[in-house]
Motif scaffolding. Structure first.
Motif, PDB file in Angstrom:
ATOM      1  N   HIS A  97      -4.833  -5.645  -9.784  1.00 28.84           N
ATOM      2  CA  HIS A  97      -4.187  -5.767  -8.469  1.00 28.84           C
ATOM      3  C   HIS A  97      -3.739  -4.376  -8.057  1.00 28.84           C
ATOM      4  N   SER A  98      -3.836  -4.083  -6.763  1.00 32.87           N
ATOM      5  CA  SER A  98      -3.329  -2.801  -6.269  1.00 32.87           C
ATOM      6  C   SER A  98      -2.439  -3.033  -5.062  1.00 32.87           C
ATOM      7  N   SER A  99      -1.434  -2.188  -4.959  1.00 27.53           N
ATOM      8  CA  SER A  99      -0.525  -2.183  -3.808  1.00 27.53           C
ATOM      9  C   SER A  99      -0.367  -0.754  -3.341  1.00 27.53           C
ATOM     10  N   GLN A 100      -0.379  -0.567  -2.028  1.00 25.05           N
ATOM     11  CA  GLN A 100      -0.173   0.776  -1.494  1.00 25.05           C
ATOM     12  C   GLN A 100       1.321   1.017  -1.368  1.00 25.05           C
ATOM     13  N   LEU A 101       1.791   2.093  -1.998  1.00 25.48           N
ATOM     14  CA  LEU A 101       3.208   2.439  -1.979  1.00 25.48           C
ATOM     15  C   LEU A 101       3.530   3.361  -0.807  1.00 25.48           C
ATOM     16  N   VAL A 102       2.662   4.360  -0.583  1.00 25.61           N
ATOM     17  CA  VAL A 102       2.855   5.343   0.482  1.00 25.61           C
ATOM     18  C   VAL A 102       1.492   5.674   1.064  1.00 25.61           C
ATOM     19  N   SER A 103       1.407   5.753   2.379  1.00 27.03           N
ATOM     20  CA  SER A 103       0.131   6.152   2.988  1.00 27.03           C
ATOM     21  C   SER A 103       0.217   7.555   3.532  1.00 27.03           C
ATOM     22  N   LEU A 138      -4.316   8.704  -4.527  1.00 28.26           N
ATOM     23  CA  LEU A 138      -5.746   8.498  -4.378  1.00 28.26           C
ATOM     24  C   LEU A 138      -6.224   9.008  -3.031  1.00 28.26           C
ATOM     25  N   SER A 139      -7.328   9.734  -3.053  1.00 27.78           N
ATOM     26  CA  SER A 139      -7.966  10.230  -1.842  1.00 27.78           C
ATOM     27  C   SER A 139      -9.446   9.869  -1.921  1.00 27.78           C
ATOM     28  N   SER A 140      -9.921   9.117  -0.915  1.00 28.67           N
ATOM     29  CA  SER A 140     -11.312   8.674  -0.953  1.00 28.67           C
ATOM     30  C   SER A 140     -11.852   8.472   0.455  1.00 28.67           C
ATOM     31  N   GLU A 141     -13.150   8.238   0.501  1.00 32.97           N
ATOM     32  CA  GLU A 141     -13.803   7.923   1.760  1.00 32.97           C
ATOM     33  C   GLU A 141     -14.788   6.804   1.498  1.00 32.97           C
ATOM     34  N   TYR A 142     -14.763   5.775   2.355  1.00 28.82           N
ATOM     35  CA  TYR A 142     -15.717   4.685   2.246  1.00 28.82           C
ATOM     36  C   TYR A 142     -16.326   4.418   3.610  1.00 28.82           C
ATOM     37  N   ASP A 143     -17.617   4.568   3.689  1.00 30.94           N
ATOM     38  CA  ASP A 143     -18.369   4.284   4.902  1.00 30.94           C
ATOM     39  C   ASP A 143     -17.777   5.012   6.119  1.00 30.94           C
ATOM     40  N   GLY A 144     -17.391   6.283   5.890  1.00 27.02           N
ATOM     41  CA  GLY A 144     -16.875   7.098   6.983  1.00 27.02           C
ATOM     42  C   GLY A 144     -15.382   6.993   7.229  1.00 27.02           C
ATOM     43  N   HIS A 145     -14.688   6.141   6.494  1.00 34.30           N
ATOM     44  CA  HIS A 145     -13.243   5.962   6.674  1.00 34.30           C
ATOM     45  C   HIS A 145     -12.498   6.616   5.514  1.00 34.30           C
ATOM     46  N   VAL A 146     -11.673   7.605   5.831  1.00 34.50           N
ATOM     47  CA  VAL A 146     -10.905   8.317   4.821  1.00 34.50           C
ATOM     48  C   VAL A 146      -9.632   7.530   4.516  1.00 34.50           C
ATOM     49  N   SER A 147      -9.310   7.454   3.238  1.00 31.79           N
ATOM     50  CA  SER A 147      -8.103   6.770   2.785  1.00 31.79           C
ATOM     51  C   SER A 147      -7.349   7.693   1.841  1.00 31.79           C
ATOM     52  N   VAL A 148      -6.096   7.926   2.154  1.00 30.51           N
ATOM     53  CA  VAL A 148      -5.241   8.759   1.305  1.00 30.51           C
ATOM     54  C   VAL A 148      -3.926   8.019   1.135  1.00 30.51           C
ATOM     55  N   GLY A 149      -3.445   7.929  -0.089  1.00 34.34           N
ATOM     56  CA  GLY A 149      -2.171   7.262  -0.299  1.00 34.34           C
ATOM     57  C   GLY A 149      -1.789   7.216  -1.757  1.00 34.34           C
ATOM     58  N   ILE A 150      -0.620   6.656  -1.983  1.00 33.85           N
ATOM     59  CA  ILE A 150      -0.127   6.439  -3.337  1.00 33.85           C
ATOM     60  C   ILE A 150      -0.160   4.937  -3.584  1.00 33.85           C
ATOM     61  N   PHE A 151      -0.786   4.550  -4.677  1.00 35.49           N
ATOM     62  CA  PHE A 151      -1.012   3.150  -5.004  1.00 35.49           C
ATOM     63  C   PHE A 151      -0.492   2.841  -6.398  1.00 35.49           C
ATOM     64  N   ARG A 152      -0.056   1.611  -6.589  1.00 33.22           N
ATOM     65  CA  ARG A 152       0.237   1.112  -7.936  1.00 33.22           C
ATOM     66  C   ARG A 152      -0.856   0.115  -8.289  1.00 33.22           C
ATOM     67  N   PHE A 153      -1.470   0.327  -9.443  1.00 33.21           N
ATOM     68  CA  PHE A 153      -2.484  -0.584  -9.952  1.00 33.21           C
ATOM     69  C   PHE A 153      -1.937  -1.283 -11.191  1.00 33.21           C
ATOM     70  N   THR A 154      -2.194  -2.556 -11.291  1.00 31.25           N
ATOM     71  CA  THR A 154      -1.913  -3.312 -12.504  1.00 31.25           C
ATOM     72  C   THR A 154      -3.244  -3.854 -12.999  1.00 31.25           C
ATOM     73  N   ARG A 155      -3.539  -3.616 -14.278  1.00 32.66           N
ATOM     74  CA  ARG A 155      -4.788  -4.092 -14.869  1.00 32.66           C
ATOM     75  C   ARG A 155      -4.492  -4.850 -16.152  1.00 32.66           C
ATOM     76  N   VAL A 156      -5.253  -5.902 -16.379  1.00 28.46           N
ATOM     77  CA  VAL A 156      -5.180  -6.653 -17.628  1.00 28.46           C
ATOM     78  C   VAL A 156      -6.462  -6.372 -18.405  1.00 28.46           C
ATOM     79  N   TRP A 157      -6.293  -5.776 -19.570  1.00 24.95           N
ATOM     80  CA  TRP A 157      -7.409  -5.496 -20.477  1.00 24.95           C
ATOM     81  C   TRP A 157      -7.438  -6.592 -21.533  1.00 24.95           C
ATOM     82  N   HIS A 158      -8.644  -7.066 -21.848  1.00 30.52           N
ATOM     83  CA  HIS A 158      -8.793  -8.108 -22.865  1.00 30.52           C
ATOM     84  C   HIS A 158      -9.916  -7.709 -23.816  1.00 30.52           C
ATOM     85  N   PHE A 159      -9.666  -7.906 -25.111  1.00 26.34           N
ATOM     86  CA  PHE A 159     -10.699  -7.657 -26.120  1.00 26.34           C
ATOM     87  C   PHE A 159     -11.428  -8.965 -26.363  1.00 26.34           C
TER      88      PHE A 159
END
Length: 124
Positions: free
Chosen positions: A118-124, A86-107
């Protein structure tokens, strides 16, 4: 339609909505009671997420998926684990890294929505 195929398509819609800050699409895909813990340990609600995207302060440059696992628990619940570069910028702060996301989908009887994540950064 097979539940796993539905979740794969929903994940693609979610990524596209995130990249484009498509608030209407995010509103449809995220449950009102969303519980999201980000990689900094902060709890993010649906309204927090929608506000971040609608503020214009967030720009996602790229999201590249390198691994995805979908576990369908029953006809109403699925869990997704995905690794994203993931590569992004929020309010002038650049963030680049590898993240693991876990999501629960419900019908909920009418549509699939993310109820927890939930997200965890694996590598920055």
């Amino acid at each position: 339609m097979d539940t796993k195929i539905q979740i794969e398509a929903l994940e693609e819609r979610l990524i596209a909505a995130m990249k484009g800050s498509n608030v209407a699409e995010l509103d449809a895909l995220l449950a009102d009671g969303l519980i999201f813990t980000n990689h900094n340990g902060h709890l993010i609600t649906k309204q927090d997420d929608l506000q971040t995207h609608s503020s214009g302060k967030l720009e996602i440059y790229s999201i590249d998926i390198s691994a995805q696992l979908i576990e369908v628990l029953d006809s109403n619940t699925a869990i997704v684990s995905v690794v994203k570069n993931l590569s992004s910028e929020y309010d002038g702060h650049v963030s680049v890294g590898i993240f693991r996301f876990t999501r629960v989908w419900h019908f909920n009887g009418s549509q699939w929505q993310v109820v927890a994540a939930h997200s965890s950064q694996l590598v920055s």
